[in-house]
Design a protein around this motif. Structure first.
Motif, PDB file in Angstrom:
ATOM      1  N   SER A 166       0.753  -1.162  -0.015  1.00  0.00           N
ATOM      2  CA  SER A 166       0.031  -0.035  -0.040  1.00  0.00           C
ATOM      3  C   SER A 166       0.856   1.153   0.052  1.00  0.00           C
ATOM      4  N   VAL A 167       0.850   1.989  -1.092  1.00  0.00           N
ATOM      5  CA  VAL A 167       1.609   3.140  -1.154  1.00  0.00           C
ATOM      6  C   VAL A 167       1.053   4.253  -0.163  1.00  0.00           C
ATOM      7  N   ALA A 168      -0.056   4.418  -0.074  1.00  0.00           N
ATOM      8  CA  ALA A 168      -0.893   5.573   0.753  1.00  0.00           C
ATOM      9  C   ALA A 168      -0.499   5.181   2.298  1.00  0.00           C
ATOM     10  N   LYS A 169      -0.545   4.038   2.829  1.00  0.00           N
ATOM     11  CA  LYS A 169      -0.140   3.448   4.115  1.00  0.00           C
ATOM     12  C   LYS A 169       1.360   3.960   4.325  1.00  0.00           C
ATOM     13  N   VAL A 170       2.212   3.652   3.396  1.00  0.00           N
ATOM     14  CA  VAL A 170       3.590   3.705   3.694  1.00  0.00           C
ATOM     15  C   VAL A 170       4.087   5.152   3.547  1.00  0.00           C
ATOM     16  N   GLU A 171       3.767   6.070   2.675  1.00  0.00           N
ATOM     17  CA  GLU A 171       3.735   7.560   2.658  1.00  0.00           C
ATOM     18  C   GLU A 171       3.380   7.851   3.770  1.00  0.00           C
TER      19      GLU A 171
ATOM     20  N   ASP B 261       4.953  -4.599  -8.069  1.00  0.00           N
ATOM     21  CA  ASP B 261       6.073  -3.948  -7.510  1.00  0.00           C
ATOM     22  C   ASP B 261       5.518  -2.415  -7.498  1.00  0.00           C
ATOM     23  N   ARG B 262       5.957  -1.813  -6.445  1.00  0.00           N
ATOM     24  CA  ARG B 262       5.599  -0.444  -5.834  1.00  0.00           C
ATOM     25  C   ARG B 262       6.898   0.276  -5.278  1.00  0.00           C
ATOM     26  N   SER B 263       6.562   1.621  -5.551  1.00  0.00           N
ATOM     27  CA  SER B 263       7.601   2.629  -5.017  1.00  0.00           C
ATOM     28  C   SER B 263       6.975   3.748  -4.468  1.00  0.00           C
ATOM     29  N   VAL B 264       7.794   4.316  -3.415  1.00  0.00           N
ATOM     30  CA  VAL B 264       7.328   5.510  -2.784  1.00  0.00           C
ATOM     31  C   VAL B 264       8.410   6.585  -2.433  1.00  0.00           C
ATOM     32  N   CYS B 265       8.067   7.641  -2.839  1.00  0.00           N
ATOM     33  CA  CYS B 265       9.237   8.925  -2.733  1.00  0.00           C
ATOM     34  C   CYS B 265       8.630   9.617  -1.364  1.00  0.00           C
TER      35      CYS B 265
ATOM     36  N   ALA C 222      13.685  10.191   0.861  1.00  0.00           N
ATOM     37  CA  ALA C 222      13.689   8.645   1.288  1.00  0.00           C
ATOM     38  C   ALA C 222      13.124   8.020  -0.052  1.00  0.00           C
ATOM     39  N   LEU C 223      13.653   7.008  -0.514  1.00  0.00           N
ATOM     40  CA  LEU C 223      12.932   6.135  -1.529  1.00  0.00           C
ATOM     41  C   LEU C 223      12.877   4.849  -0.977  1.00  0.00           C
TER      42      LEU C 223
END
Length: 211
Positions: free
Chosen positions: A109-114, A187-191, A203-204
């Motif tokens: 989950s990109v939203a949770k991590v961000e 796969d996902r990525s968050v900046c 942070a990447l």
């Protein structure tokens, strides 16, 4: 014609090599016997003296000052054997799950991590000032904290990779580019970025599904 006087004045005959070898061997055996008698060993002809592999016989044979050292050696050997037996564990073989994609409710989950990483930066870096000597250490500490925070979400079968950049705010521009080979469907990525009056942090975070 030789007289008796001439016969007695002759040079004595030299001993043959075989006689010399016999004398040396006899002297060697006598010396070895005396050494064995002094140390308490049995004669070399006794076959039982050659079989001293039994630790109990060896302890009895070396009773005295060396006996205590041998008992300590035996105890250390037993201790090492017990530790090695405990440390060696059988390898657990897991069967293949044959799952090519995560479950619907366990994806990255990109939203949770961000959201979680932004809260972490606000709590940890609000009043921190930039220092050239400690910036590398700070980047490593932030990277570990971000990784632990993302792991708390328990994204099953996702490998987490974190790259953190720490720099000084000094009216300069900064561009960060990352390139990876991955599956764009899974796969996902968050900046996540943070900035105060003294420093900035980028942070990447990468979540790569492990099939």
């Amino acid at each position: 014609m030789t007289t008796p006087t001439d016969a007695t004045n002759k040079i004595p005959a030299k001993t043959t090599p075989d006689v010399q070898k016999d004398d040396v061997f006899t002297e060697w055996r006598s010396r070895k016997a005396s050494i064995n008698a002094f140390s308490g060993l049995k004669p070399p002809g006794d076959i039982s003296s050659r079989r001293k592999s039994n630790l109990r016989d060896l302890t009895t044979h070396l009773a005295g000052a060396r006996g205590a050292g041998l008992r300590r050696l035996t105890m250390s050997i037993r201790a090492k054997s017990d530790i090695s037996a405990d440390m060696v564990k059988p390898t657990v073989k897991k069967e293949n799950t044959y799952r090519m994609r995560p479950d619907d409710d366990k994806g990255f989950s990109v939203a949770k991590v961000e959201k979680a990483v932004k809260e972490l930066f606000e709590d940890e870096l609000e009043g921190v000032e930039y220092s050239h000597d400690t910036s590398s250490k700070l980047a490593c500490e932030i990277s570990e904290k971000v990784k632990e925070r993302v792991k708390d979400f328990n994204f099953a079968r996702f490998k987490i990779s974190v790259n953190v950049i720490v720099g000084q705010v000094d009216d300069q521009g900064m561009e960060v580019v990352s390139r990876c080979v991955w599956d764009d469907k899974l796969d996902r990525s968050v900046c996540v970025t943070f900035k105060n009056k003294s420093l900035y942090v980028i942070a990447l975070i990468f979540g790569v599904y492990f099939e």
